[in-house]
Design an enzyme around this catalytic site. Structure first.
Site, mmCIF file in Angstrom:
data_model
loop_
_atom_site.group_PDB
_atom_site.id
_atom_site.type_symbol
_atom_site.label_atom_id
_atom_site.label_comp_id
_atom_site.label_asym_id
_atom_site.label_seq_id
_atom_site.Cartn_x
_atom_site.Cartn_y
_atom_site.Cartn_z
ATOM 1 N N LYS A 45 21.815 26.244 6.395
ATOM 2 C CA LYS A 45 22.801 25.626 7.273
ATOM 3 C C LYS A 45 22.104 25.018 8.486
ATOM 4 C CE LYS A 45 23.693 29.883 9.869
ATOM 5 N NZ LYS A 45 24.702 30.807 10.398
ATOM 6 N N TYR A 275 12.782 17.879 39.194
ATOM 7 C CA TYR A 275 14.055 17.928 39.901
ATOM 8 C C TYR A 275 14.253 19.257 40.624
ATOM 9 C CZ TYR A 275 15.342 13.794 37.182
ATOM 10 O OH TYR A 275 15.389 12.544 36.640
#
Length: 408
Positions: A45, A275
């Site tokens: 999956k 940042y």
């Protein structure tokens, strides 16, 4: 006749996840031996946890897996479209799931309750019996039929089986804390599962497979193996147990995530990085730019995660940005010289001798499952194999060589 270009190696990828299919086959063979005579379902999956469902499914089946497992019917249909005809089970559905396509594609369906009538309606319309696995909730509290409704649910399924509309192929459930072997809930779930199986058998269910074990149970609870185990994380060579390495479990990590250094510059003491300026240099140093970020699936909060460059591991400093991160080389006098690292290989995680997926999980406050699954489609995949390898969207490629300082 093939094109001339088919014989050429693909262009170098700027960001690359190398998928070692030999390692994957090793893991499957190891698990097949470990759980025999139970069979192995290879869980592919989420695009095989980010490794590529088609290539992984084929390699797993070649190595001895008997079944494939996915969450959604759409994932199973994609395997069928790729020419993979092995038994495949899909177990998570919505009211909009394409049940008719699943029945027509000979896809086994995990059912917990309401889906039964939808699947039967598709089977009746197609005049093809559906293959179903009935799921009992033994304690996880997600999908699965509640125990007090189980007998009625089994009875409804058997009534439809008598009409020729379905075949009850399996009975299954899912563990909640098998990755914590000391906890007693696994024993309780096993007891509930055995009871549910007995109820179904007494009602007349002639099942082919009973399955509840995931990777941690496959590795640590032989009493839970029954007829089949569902292996996800272990397939990809990672450990489900804190404090135990893949190597200790006989597993080999399958994915290596890497790029090349994009920039290298000398900065003074007090230079802020990325940042928020949460990091600043303590003294003059050299900063190197690694062009992978959270758009590539690297967690934004993974500051401190390890990056291997030329045999040395450096921690990420400052915040990880959308496209890039920074490492502090803690030296000067190399920027713009022959010792410059621009273009040198930078590896975030891989197998022996390299940083691990678990180190990135620890840096991010996450788990190894999430780290590999979230690597985005912007990162190209290259499949290495004995005698062959292929990069997604490209022609044949030469097998990757192990970096210096690592073990093959």
């Amino acid at each position: 006749m093939g094109h001339v270009n088919d014989l050429q190696a693909p262009p170098a990828a700027e960001r690359l996840a190398v998928i070692d299919l030999d390692a994957l086959r090793h893991n499957v063979r190891h698990l097949v031996r470990l759980v025999s005579p139970a069979r192995v379902m290879a869980v592919v999956k989420a695009d095989a946890y980010g490794h590529g469902a088609g290539p992984v499914a084929r390699a797993a089946l070649e190595a001895g897996a008997s079944w494939l497992g996915v969450a959604h019917i759409s994932e199973a249909l994609a395997l069928r479209s790729a020419g993979i005809n092995a038994p495949v089970l899909a177990w998570l559905h919505t009211v909009d799931s394409p049940f008719a396509e699943a029945v027509a594609g000979n896809i086994d369906l995990g059912l917990s309750g309401w889906e039964l009538e939808s699947v039967v309606a598709a089977a009746r319309e197609l005049q093809i019996p559906a293959r179903v696995h009935l799921k009992i909730d033994t304690g996880l509290g997600r999908n699965g039929c509640p125990p007090d409704l189980w007998e009625s649910f089994v009875g409804r399924a058997l009534a439809y089986q008598e009409e020729g509309l379905l075949r009850v192929v399996g009975i299954f459930s899912h563990f909640s804390v098998a990755d914590e072997p000391e906890r007693p809930e696994t024993d309780l779930q096993l007891e509930r599962f055995r009871t549910a199986v007995a109820v179904a058998e007494d009602a007349g269910v002639d099942h082919e497979v009973r399955h509840i074990a995931n990777t941690p149970a496959a590795l640590s609870r032989p009493d839970s193996h029954f007829d089949m185990v569902r292996v996800g994380l272990g397939l990809y060579g990672l450990s489900p147990f804190p404090g135990q390495s893949p190597e200790q479990l006989g597993l080999q990590p399958v994915m290596t995530l890497k790029t090349t250094i994009a920039n290298c510059k000398e900065v003074p003491a007090g230079q802020g990085v990325s940042y928020g300026l949460r990091y600043s240099t303590a003294e003059p140093t050299t900063l190197a730019l690694v062009p992978l970020g959270y758009a590539d699936g690297v967690p934004r909060v993974g500051t401190g995660g390890p990056v291997w460059v030329d045999g040395t591991v450096y921690p990420v400093v400052g915040r990880i940005a959308m496209d890039q991160m920074v490492i502090d080389l803690e030296t000067t006098g190399i920027a713009g010289t022959g010792k410059d690292l621009v273009g040198r290989e930078a590896i975030l995680f891989g197998g022996a001798g390299l940083p691990s997926v678990d180190e990135w999980a620890d840096a991010s406050g996450s788990i190894n499952y999430e780290i590999i699954t979230r690597i985005s489609g912007r990162v190209q995949r290259r499949y290495t194999d004995t005698g062959s390898s292929q990069e997604a969207g490209q022609g044949p490629a030469e097998p990757e060589a192990a970096p210096e300082g690592s073990e093959a």
